[in-house]
Design an enzyme around this catalytic site. Structure first.
Site, PDB file in Angstrom:
ATOM      1  N   ASP A  56      59.617  98.662  45.838  1.00  0.00           N
ATOM      2  CA  ASP A  56      60.034  97.514  45.500  1.00  0.00           C
ATOM      3  C   ASP A  56      60.919  97.680  44.926  1.00  0.00           C
ATOM      4  O   ASP A  56      61.800  98.992  44.173  1.00  0.00           O
ATOM      5  CB  ASP A  56      58.959  97.240  44.237  1.00  0.00           C
ATOM      6  CG  ASP A  56      58.734  95.777  43.818  1.00  0.00           C
ATOM      7  OD1 ASP A  56      59.565  94.665  43.725  1.00  0.00           O
ATOM      8  OD2 ASP A  56      57.580  95.081  42.693  1.00  0.00           O
ATOM      9  N   HIS A  77      68.163  91.882  45.767  1.00  0.00           N
ATOM     10  CA  HIS A  77      67.026  91.577  44.491  1.00  0.00           C
ATOM     11  C   HIS A  77      66.224  94.128  45.068  1.00  0.00           C
ATOM     12  O   HIS A  77      65.189  93.358  44.609  1.00  0.00           O
ATOM     13  CB  HIS A  77      66.287  91.147  44.195  1.00  0.00           C
ATOM     14  CG  HIS A  77      67.496  90.029  43.470  1.00  0.00           C
ATOM     15  ND1 HIS A  77      66.726  89.852  42.131  1.00  0.00           N
ATOM     16  CD2 HIS A  77      68.123  89.729  43.844  1.00  0.00           C
ATOM     17  CE1 HIS A  77      67.878  88.869  41.688  1.00  0.00           C
ATOM     18  NE2 HIS A  77      68.351  88.823  42.284  1.00  0.00           N
TER      19      HIS A  77
HETATM   20  P1  ADP Z   1      58.776  89.712  43.036  1.00  0.00           P
HETATM   21  O1  ADP Z   1      60.391  89.781  42.835  1.00  0.00           O
HETATM   22  O2  ADP Z   1      58.795  90.317  44.539  1.00  0.00           O
HETATM   23  O3  ADP Z   1      58.181  88.645  43.162  1.00  0.00           O
HETATM   24  P2  ADP Z   1      58.691  90.698  40.387  1.00  0.00           P
HETATM   25  O4  ADP Z   1      57.069  91.749  39.888  1.00  0.00           O
HETATM   26  O5  ADP Z   1      59.956  91.681  39.770  1.00  0.00           O
HETATM   27  O6  ADP Z   1      58.527  90.430  41.802  1.00  0.00           O
HETATM   28  O7  ADP Z   1      58.577  89.220  39.646  1.00  0.00           O
HETATM   29  C1  ADP Z   1      57.919  88.308  39.812  1.00  0.00           C
HETATM   30  C2  ADP Z   1      57.808  87.492  39.223  1.00  0.00           C
HETATM   31  O8  ADP Z   1      56.999  87.058  38.980  1.00  0.00           O
HETATM   32  C3  ADP Z   1      57.385  87.889  37.740  1.00  0.00           C
HETATM   33  O9  ADP Z   1      58.205  87.184  36.399  1.00  0.00           O
HETATM   34  C4  ADP Z   1      56.148  87.563  37.403  1.00  0.00           C
HETATM   35  O10 ADP Z   1      55.715  87.097  35.810  1.00  0.00           O
HETATM   36  C5  ADP Z   1      56.349  85.850  37.924  1.00  0.00           C
HETATM   37  N1  ADP Z   1      54.979  85.841  38.940  1.00  0.00           N
HETATM   38  C6  ADP Z   1      54.393  86.878  40.160  1.00  0.00           C
HETATM   39  N2  ADP Z   1      53.408  86.313  40.748  1.00  0.00           N
HETATM   40  C7  ADP Z   1      52.901  85.007  39.712  1.00  0.00           C
HETATM   41  C8  ADP Z   1      51.630  85.092  40.034  1.00  0.00           C
HETATM   42  N3  ADP Z   1      50.287  84.992  40.375  1.00  0.00           N
HETATM   43  N4  ADP Z   1      51.527  84.264  38.378  1.00  0.00           N
HETATM   44  C9  ADP Z   1      52.372  83.399  37.698  1.00  0.00           C
HETATM   45  N5  ADP Z   1      53.802  84.134  38.068  1.00  0.00           N
HETATM   46  C10 ADP Z   1      53.904  84.946  38.830  1.00  0.00           C
HETATM   47  C1  G6P Z   2      61.364  88.164  45.674  1.00  0.00           C
HETATM   48  C2  G6P Z   2      62.767  87.842  46.537  1.00  0.00           C
HETATM   49  C3  G6P Z   2      63.484  86.653  45.951  1.00  0.00           C
HETATM   50  C4  G6P Z   2      62.524  85.399  46.344  1.00  0.00           C
HETATM   51  C5  G6P Z   2      61.454  85.285  45.521  1.00  0.00           C
HETATM   52  C6  G6P Z   2      60.315  84.449  45.778  1.00  0.00           C
HETATM   53  O1  G6P Z   2      61.726  87.861  44.571  1.00  0.00           O
HETATM   54  O2  G6P Z   2      63.709  89.128  45.881  1.00  0.00           O
HETATM   55  O3  G6P Z   2      64.150  86.422  47.246  1.00  0.00           O
HETATM   56  O4  G6P Z   2      62.911  84.773  46.494  1.00  0.00           O
HETATM   57  O5  G6P Z   2      60.803  87.077  46.401  1.00  0.00           O
HETATM   58  O6  G6P Z   2      59.787  84.683  47.387  1.00  0.00           O
HETATM   59  P1  G6P Z   2      60.352  82.986  48.354  1.00  0.00           P
HETATM   60  O7  G6P Z   2      60.792  84.048  50.162  1.00  0.00           O
HETATM   61  O8  G6P Z   2      59.263  81.771  48.443  1.00  0.00           O
HETATM   62  O9  G6P Z   2      61.349  82.542  48.349  1.00  0.00           O
END
Ligand code: ADP
Ligand code: G6P
Length: 462
Positions: free
Chosen positions: A367, A159
């Site tokens: 990202d 990912h």
């Molecule tokens: P990452 O996987 O690195 O966290 P992404 O943008 O691909 O970044 O995915 C984040 C997911 O988590 C999205 O579906 C987003 O809506 C959710 N998310 C991230 N931060 C928050 C937050 N503060 N509150 C609610 N949902 C969140």
């Molecule tokens: C990103 C990573 C995931 C991970 C998530 C939340 O989306 O690609 O593998 O699960 O962040 O991070 P955490 O360390 O809380 O699982």
């Protein structure tokens, strides 16, 4: 049809909210067809873990999904999760060698937990199962399963980004780690840039033969690789948007900020997301385009994440200080430039929040994909949509070409792009939004799941 067994470090109950792209996407992709979801329970036990076999696995049923999870001992958590996964792999794969902390004990702990997970998963597998392993915590899992005689089809999806070969080569164990990818039948990454880096690494460092585009041969095995950009469930998000929680959120925001133009950022509190630079870019906007003072408010939601890893604690302090200074330097009695909220927002309310905002600032330094960018677009009113300001270093930038692309390190550039977004005429907003939505719909989470699993089923196994 074969049963799908998904393996990821973090397993979340499909009926509970989760922050993080992996959990959100896996949940959406398992919900319809069911299957097993195996991994860490998220719990840490203080006593040393007992047993290495089935006694550590707990199986619960949630709808049509069986959740099979195990706890980790504190030591396992510290070595495998905090130590190696998040102090080596996460920073290096996000191009942050400066933040990596190499320690042989952590590498050994990472391998040990992968072995342990493989041992526990093995008895749950039936011969026809298709195993789909996710993310950087579990790179050597297939190699461990193969060593136990497992002959199932096994695919791996990363990912997070793949950096250029010489950055990967800074990991002391890179040869072992990357070689272990050859135990999979298919390895998927998010973008063409990631695919190019992976192929170059395999050709130069692992001396793999490139049989043809996307097919590599080394260590006596054939491996297929491909780019499968992850998407969102557009319909599910649209129906969330119509729900009462989302509508209430929209109404509250519109009442509270009736005379303001809103900008939004939603992230995990992670150094890869470029949050300090984003806030400084917003500050620059207020400086260069003073008409936004008393008018524009940035709502930045940041979910606490990986708090026992040092770099995250430092980021938290940095954000507190930047937001505090911004508000005290520019704030008025009746206007604060930033609403910084360090918390999760309930998923059901997210579409309402996104829809109330004219601009989304999605400016990661790196990202894999970034799902927030896609969620923001999916939540907009097509007749009066908001504008996405997107880092060119997010995987999503390859697909979302009609967003306003920025260099997230260039705070002046962020300020100019944000001003263009805030002042963009309706006609242009609609045109860009339409084009972006066509792509988000076409490459949604179901496309991602089906494209990956079809390729895995068809991969030449040799
Ligand atoms: P990452 O996987 O690195 O966290 P992404 O943008 O691909 O970044 O995915 C984040 C997911 O988590 C999205 O579906 C987003 O809506 C959710 N998310 C991230 N931060 C928050 C937050 N503060 N509150 C609610 N949902 C969140
Ligand atoms: C990103 C990573 C995931 C991970 C998530 C939340 O989306 O690609 O593998 O699960 O962040 O991070 P955490 O360390 O809380 O699982």
């Amino acid at each position: 049809m074969s049963r799908i067994v998904v393996v990821s470090n973090r397993v979340s109950d499909p009926h509970k909210p989760a922050a993080g792209g992996l959990a959100v996407a896996v949940k959406e992709s398992l919900r319809k067809t069911g299957g097993i979801w195996f991994g860490w329970s998220g719990r840490i036990t203080d006593e040393p873990a007992r047993g290495s076999g089935q006694e550590r696995v707990r199986v619960e049923t949630s709808g049509n999904i069986r959740l099979a999870t195990m706890d980790l001992s504190r030591r396992e958590y510290e070595m495998y999760y905090a130590g190696y996964s998040n102090n080596v792999l996460w920073p290096v794969f996000h191009y942050r060698l400066d933040l990596a902390q190499f320690d042989k004990r952590h590498a050994a702990g990472y391998r040990h937990v992968n072995q342990l997970l493989a041992q526990q998963l093995r008895p749950l597998l039936e011969p026809d199962d298709i195993v789909w392993v996710h993310d950087y915590h579990l790179i050597p899992l297939a190699a461990e399963l193969r060593a136990m005689g497992c002959e199932n089809r096994i695919g791996f999806f990363l990912h997070i980004p793949v950096p250029p070969p010489l950055i990967l080569a800074a990991i002391p164990e890179h040869e072992w780690l990357m070689r272990s990818l050859f135990s999979y039948d298919l390895v998927g990454v998010q973008s063409q840039a990631d695919l190019t880096h992976l192929e170059r690494y395999m050709a130069t460092e692992a001396k793999a033969e490139i049989v043809r585009d996307g097919v590599l041969r080394a260590f006596g095995r054939t491996l297929q690789i491909g780019a499968f950009p992850i998407g969102i469930d557009v319909n599910e998000f649209a129906s969330l948007a119509k729900g009462t929680e989302s509508m209430d959120m929209l109404e509250t925001m519109r009442e509270e900020y009736s005379r303001r133009q809103l900008l939004v950022g939603v992230d995990r509190l992670d150094y890869s997301k470029g949050l300090p630079q984003r806030l400084l870019g917003f500050r620059e906007l207020l400086e260069r385009y003073p008409e936004n003072r008393s008018r524009a408010t940035l709502i930045q939601i940041a979910a606490p994440s990986r708090e026992d890893v040092d770099a995250y604690g430092e980021l938290r302090q940095q954000m507190d200080s930047i937001c505090g200074a911004l508000n005290s330097d520019y704030g008025e009695l009746d206007w604060m430039p930033v609403r910084y909220i360090r918390r999760n927002v309930a998923r059901k309310r997210l579409p309402g929040l996104y829809r109330a905002c004219r601009v989304a600032l999605v400016t990661p330094l790196r990202d894999g994909m970034n799902l927030v960018a896609k969620e923001f677009l999916a939540a907009q009113d097509p007749a009066d949509p908001g504008v996405l300001v997107l880092s060119r270093f997010a995987g999503a930038a390859e697909q979302l070409t009609e967003a306003l692309h920025v260099n997230p390190y260039d705070t002046e550039g962020i300020a100019h792009a944000t001003q263009s977004a805030l002042t963009m005429p309706l006609e242009e907003r609609v045109k860009r939004h339409e084009a972006l939505m066509t792509r988000i719909r076409r490459y949604d989470v179901h496309w991602w799941r089906n494209a990956f699993l079809d390729a895995l089923e068809q991969a030449v196994v040799a």
